[in-house]
Write a protein that holds these residues in place. Structure first.
Motif, short mmCIF file in Angstrom:
data_model
loop_
_atom_site.label_atom_id
_atom_site.label_comp_id
_atom_site.label_asym_id
_atom_site.label_seq_id
_atom_site.Cartn_x
_atom_site.Cartn_y
_atom_site.Cartn_z
N UNK A 1 -29.11 13.93 22.49
CA UNK A 1 -29.23 14.25 23.92
C UNK A 1 -28.64 13.18 24.82
N UNK A 2 -28.70 11.91 24.40
CA UNK A 2 -28.15 10.80 25.19
C UNK A 2 -26.68 10.54 24.88
N UNK A 3 -26.16 11.17 23.83
CA UNK A 3 -24.79 10.93 23.43
C UNK A 3 -24.58 9.59 22.75
N UNK A 4 -25.65 9.06 22.14
CA UNK A 4 -25.61 7.75 21.50
C UNK A 4 -26.21 7.86 20.10
N UNK A 5 -25.55 7.25 19.13
CA UNK A 5 -26.09 7.15 17.77
C UNK A 5 -25.91 5.71 17.29
N UNK A 6 -26.94 5.16 16.67
CA UNK A 6 -26.88 3.79 16.16
C UNK A 6 -27.31 3.80 14.71
N UNK A 7 -26.54 3.12 13.87
CA UNK A 7 -26.91 2.97 12.46
C UNK A 7 -26.80 1.49 12.10
N UNK A 8 -27.96 0.89 11.75
CA UNK A 8 -27.96 -0.51 11.32
C UNK A 8 -27.48 -0.56 9.89
N UNK A 9 -26.59 -1.49 9.61
CA UNK A 9 -26.00 -1.63 8.29
C UNK A 9 -26.67 -2.77 7.54
N UNK A 10 -26.57 -2.74 6.23
CA UNK A 10 -27.14 -3.79 5.40
C UNK A 10 -26.44 -5.11 5.69
N UNK A 11 -27.24 -6.15 5.85
CA UNK A 11 -26.72 -7.48 6.16
C UNK A 11 -27.09 -8.45 5.05
N UNK A 12 -26.25 -9.45 4.79
CA UNK A 12 -26.55 -10.38 3.71
C UNK A 12 -27.68 -11.36 4.03
N UNK A 13 -28.10 -11.47 5.31
CA UNK A 13 -29.18 -12.40 5.64
C UNK A 13 -29.85 -11.98 6.95
N UNK A 14 -30.93 -12.65 7.31
CA UNK A 14 -31.71 -12.30 8.49
C UNK A 14 -31.04 -12.71 9.80
N UNK A 15 -30.06 -13.59 9.76
CA UNK A 15 -29.42 -14.05 10.99
C UNK A 15 -28.25 -13.18 11.42
N UNK A 16 -27.72 -12.38 10.51
CA UNK A 16 -26.58 -11.53 10.81
C UNK A 16 -27.05 -10.09 10.94
N UNK A 17 -26.75 -9.48 12.09
CA UNK A 17 -27.09 -8.08 12.33
C UNK A 17 -25.80 -7.30 12.55
N UNK A 18 -25.69 -6.17 11.89
CA UNK A 18 -24.48 -5.34 11.98
C UNK A 18 -24.92 -3.92 12.29
N UNK A 19 -24.32 -3.34 13.34
CA UNK A 19 -24.66 -1.97 13.72
C UNK A 19 -23.40 -1.18 13.98
N UNK A 20 -23.39 0.05 13.53
CA UNK A 20 -22.38 1.01 13.92
C UNK A 20 -22.96 1.81 15.08
N UNK A 21 -22.14 2.06 16.10
CA UNK A 21 -22.60 2.76 17.30
C UNK A 21 -21.61 3.87 17.63
N UNK A 22 -22.11 5.08 17.79
CA UNK A 22 -21.28 6.20 18.22
C UNK A 22 -21.66 6.59 19.63
N UNK A 23 -20.65 6.87 20.46
CA UNK A 23 -20.88 7.25 21.86
C UNK A 23 -20.02 8.46 22.21
N UNK A 24 -20.58 9.40 22.94
CA UNK A 24 -19.77 10.50 23.47
C UNK A 24 -19.14 10.04 24.78
N UNK A 25 -18.14 10.76 25.25
CA UNK A 25 -17.45 10.41 26.49
C UNK A 25 -18.46 10.30 27.64
N UNK A 26 -18.44 9.19 28.36
CA UNK A 26 -19.32 8.98 29.51
C UNK A 26 -20.70 8.47 29.17
N UNK A 27 -21.07 8.44 27.88
CA UNK A 27 -22.40 7.94 27.55
C UNK A 27 -22.41 6.41 27.66
#
Length: 114
Positions: free
Chosen positions: A23-49
């Protein structure tokens, strides 16, 4: 070595589909990281979101895998296009998609101050 490999074309397709259904046009998927200090996320956005204004809790870069976004921070704005990487400011900022876009956020979390 126990490597974790993420296929970016597949991640992009999945995030675009999830954002289109959100509904917000946003999707977030956190990816596996090798340690607690590194955070990696994939983010999908629709036009204008938009990713609403938020703090940056650490050093971070934003890579645009597909599409284009505008990053707003401290009264400035910068367009980031597919295949470009932007070092995110250490300030509150927001992100607006100029079209359907997929992003990869890589963040090093700052140490807590005791």
């Amino acid at each position: 070595m126990d490597a974790v490999i993420t296929q970016l074309a597949g991640l992009t397709a999945a995030l675009n589909a999830a954002a289109a259904e959100s509904p917000r046009g946003v999707a977030v998927q956190w990816l596996t990281s090798p340690n607690d200090r590194l955070r990696i996320a994939g983010i999908g956005l629709t036009a204008g979101s938009e990713l609403a204004e938020h703090d940056n809790p650490g050093d971070a870069v934003l890579q645009v895998l597909s599409g284009a976004v505008t990053v707003f921070a401290s009264g400035d704005e910068v367009d980031v296009l597919a295949d470009e990487i932007l070092e995110l400011p250490h300030a509150r900022h927001r992100v607006v998609a100029l079209g359907p876009s997929t992003l990869l956020l890589i963040q090093v979390v700052r140490d807590s101050v005791a």
